[in-house]
Structure formats: structure tokens, C-alpha cells
Write an enzyme that holds these catalytic residues in place. Structure first.
Site, PDB file in Angstrom:
ATOM      1  CB  VAL A   1      -0.918   0.023   1.243  1.00  0.00           C
ATOM      2  CG1 VAL A   1      -1.727   1.313   1.285  1.00  0.00           C
ATOM      3  CG2 VAL A   1      -1.839  -1.183   1.250  1.00  0.00           C
ATOM      4  CB  CYS A   2       0.821   4.216   0.444  1.00  0.00           C
ATOM      5  SG  CYS A   2       1.169   5.972   0.489  1.00  0.00           S
ATOM      6  CB  THR A   3       5.572   5.016   0.741  1.00  0.00           C
ATOM      7  OG1 THR A   3       4.961   4.997   2.052  1.00  0.00           O
ATOM      8  CG2 THR A   3       5.317   6.371   0.104  1.00  0.00           C
TER       9      THR A   3
END
Length: 348
Positions: A133-135
Site C-alpha cells: 500500500v502506498c509507499t
């Protein structure tokens, strides 16, 4: 989270019920979320709360949700709240159904921790599918799990990911990307879209729909829907000409918006207009107009029952065929398929 709802009346008079549980005798699906110091709480909660809702609504086999952290220690999230680790990352073994790495402001330190990335790599080999997820994408990349693969991340970190990992084909546009057994998602709440996609894959569209309904959200935004919307991605406010033109474009999509027309409106040459758009928006005026029209059309397709031809006229495409070609280029699917995929769950 509410308990599974009772049968509800649909507008057509039919009864609408949560899906019947299937595969009751099956083993649990072990779903491991990897957290670390300064992780983003919402990155974790979007996933775990969605899976918990699916369990309550009859997921069979159910998800066994575990938070694995370095040393099994509690982690401080960027919001200031703390989460207790349920598993010690270094001691955890498979088989694992899904291994998902969360994002957060601590992702750079986590990606630089060779012990952590080594254990992520080890566990990935014992997992049916791997995700971030995300970074958290940067941690998968540091573990060597994205080499040669297409991946996405939060739009603000896409450039850094691409520069640091040239072997990864970084695409900053989609909400999530699935390349074989490895999935990556964009910023924060796109974790919800990816998790709903997993639930649909594991248990079918009905359970995904009921989970979305319980969470009071869309059934599932298509993975290739753009992260950045013209409704939230305002142009830099420090250049008045670009800002005024962008506002004009958004409010007059059904009018003539050629480069010549826009340049005349701004009182600049076409060449200077191209230079301004390239410098402040990273694209030509024509491409910006096309993207704005496509997104406006996507919004109308997902929120209204207007015929495709009417959507095309309202958004400045002129004909349904022109809209279809643009949608195929921008979203990778025709408008009719997009409308079906983006349709919100029926009201309870």
C-alpha cells in the site's frame, strides 16, 4: 462495524441478501500485514477493517488477519497512535495466503533496513500473493520483488521510486496495479480498492459488494482509475494564467478548447501557452484538456444514467465514438465497461 444485514427490499421488489457462505470447511486465509515504526495507520486499517467486514459477512474460508512487526514490538504510527504487533516478523513462517506491506513516513528507514527487507523477501516466497500500500512499494522494491514488474505508489513518491529502482516500471497514474502475483496500490485509501478486489477474487462479487456496502463506499473503483483527479489536483496557485485557464477548461468542457482558443483567451502566443502548461502542469494544453474531459466523462458515467452519447456531448467529445477511443487510451476500457466497473453498490 454492523453485523450482517437482514434481507432488504430492492426497487424491483426482489429480496437482496448477503451471499451465502461458501467453502465452510476450508482452512483460514492467513493475511499478514507488515508494519514498522512510523507506518500510516490508515494504510493498515483500510485493509484489516475491510477483511474483518468480509469475515462478518460470511467469507469462507475466513481471513486470519495478523500484524507482523520487527521483533513483534508495538509500532508508533505517524498519527501518534500505537499498534501492538501480533507476530514477530523474524520468526514468522508460511504458508501465507497474502503478504501485504504497509506504507507510511517510515518507509525509507524500513526500506534501508536490510534485515527487514530480507524477511519480506523470505515471506514473499511462502505467500500466494504479495502486495503493498502506498509507499510500501519502496520496501517491496528494496526486497527485489518488483524487478521487471509494473508497479505504482503514491503519486508524490513515484519519481523517487523510479529513480532509486530503474528496473521497476513505475506507473504513477493508477489506483492499483496487479502484475502476476504482486500487487501495488497508490496512496492511503486506494488500499480499500485493492482489498475489495482481493475479496472479489477470493469470494466473488456478491461478498465484495456487501463488504463495500458495510463500509459505506463504492463497490470498487477500477484499478486503472487515475490517482489524481482534476477535482483535487489543482494547478500551482502561483501562476495566475495557468490557474485561470485550468479553471476555465474545467467549467467549459463542452466548448472549443483548442490551443489557439486558449492562447487567445490568455493573451499569449500558442508557443508560450505550451511552455506554461509544460512547466506548471507537465503536459501540453491539448493533453490537459483531453484528460479533463475524460475524467469529467468518467464522473458522469459512474454517477448518472445519462446515455454515453449525452456524456460525450456534455464533456466536449462530440460523438460517442470519440469518447470511446479516448476512454480506451486513458482507462484501458470502453465507457460501457467503465460504467459497469465503477457503479456504486445499490443503496441498502
Amino acid at each position: 462495524m454492523p453485523e450482517p444485514p437482514h434481507a432488504q427490499e430492492r426497487p424491483d421488489g426482489e429480496r437482496d441478501r448477503p451471499p451465502r457462505a461458501r467453502n465452510r470447511a476450508g482452512a483460514e486465509r492467513v493475511f499478514v500485514v507488515v508494519g514498522y515504526e512510523d507506518a500510516e495507520l490508515l494504510d493498515i486499517a483500510c485493509v484489516t477493517s475491510s477483511l474483518d467486514a468480509a469475515n462478518r459477512l460470511g467469507a469462507r474460508p475466513p481471513y486470519r488477519i495478523r500484524l507482523a512487526t520487527p521483533g513483534g514490538r508495538a509500532i508508533g504510527c505517524s498519527s501518534g497512535l500505537r499498534l501492538d504487533g501480533q507476530e514477530t516478523l523474524e520468526r514468522l513462517t508460511g504458508p501465507i495466503d497474502t503478504l501485504l506491506v504497509s506504507g507510511g513516513y517510515g518507509h525509507e528507514r524500513a526500506a534501508a533496513d536490510t534485515r527487514l527487507t530480507a524477511h519480506v523477501r523470505r515471506l514473499a516466497a511462502e505467500s500466494r500473493r504479495v502486495a503493498s500500500v502506498c509507499t510500501g512499494t519502496s520496501i517491496l522494491a528494496a526486497a527485489g520483488l518488483l524487478e521487471g514488474r509494473r508497479a505504482t505508489t503514491h503519486w508524490a513518491y513515484a519519481g523517487l521510486l523510479a529513480a532509486g529502482h530503474p528496473g521497476v516500471r513505475v506507473d504513477p497514474a493508477p489506483l492499483f496495479v496487479r502484475d502476476g502475483p504482486v500487487s501495488t496500490s497508490a496512496g492511503v485509501t486506494s488500499a480499500l480498492d485493492l482489498t475489495l478486489a482481493f475479496i472479489e477474487e477470493d469470494h466473488g462479487a456478491d461478498l465484495a459488494r456487501w463488504t463495500a456496502r458495510a463500509l459505506v463506499t463504492y463497490l470498487q473503483r477500477p484499478g486503472n482509475q487515475a490517482q489524481m483527479s482534476m477535482f483535487v489536483a489543482a494547478p500551482p496557485p502561483d501562476h495566475a494564467v495557468v490557474r485561470r485557464l485550468a479553471e476555465h477548461i474545467a467549467g467549459h468542457l463542452d466548448t472549443e478548447l483548442t490551443a489557439a482558443t486558449l492562447a487567445a483567451r490568455a493573451g499569449v502566443s500558442e508557443r508560450h501557452l505550451h511552455r506554461l502548461f509544460s512547466e506548471h502542469l507537465g503536459q501540453s494544453p491539448g493533453r490537459f484538456v483531453r484528460g479533463a474531459r475524460a475524467e469529467a466523462a468518467a464522473h458522469l458515467l459512474s454517477s448518472t444514467t445519462l446515455p454515453v452519447s449525452a456524456v460525450a456531448r456534455r464533456c466536449g467529445f462530440g460523438t460517442a465514438e470519440t469518447l470511446r477511443h479516448t476512454f480506451q487510451d486513458v482507462y484501458g476500457m470502453p465507457p460501457s465497461r467503465y460504467r459497469l466497473a465503477a457503479r456504486p453498490a445499490p443503496a441498502a
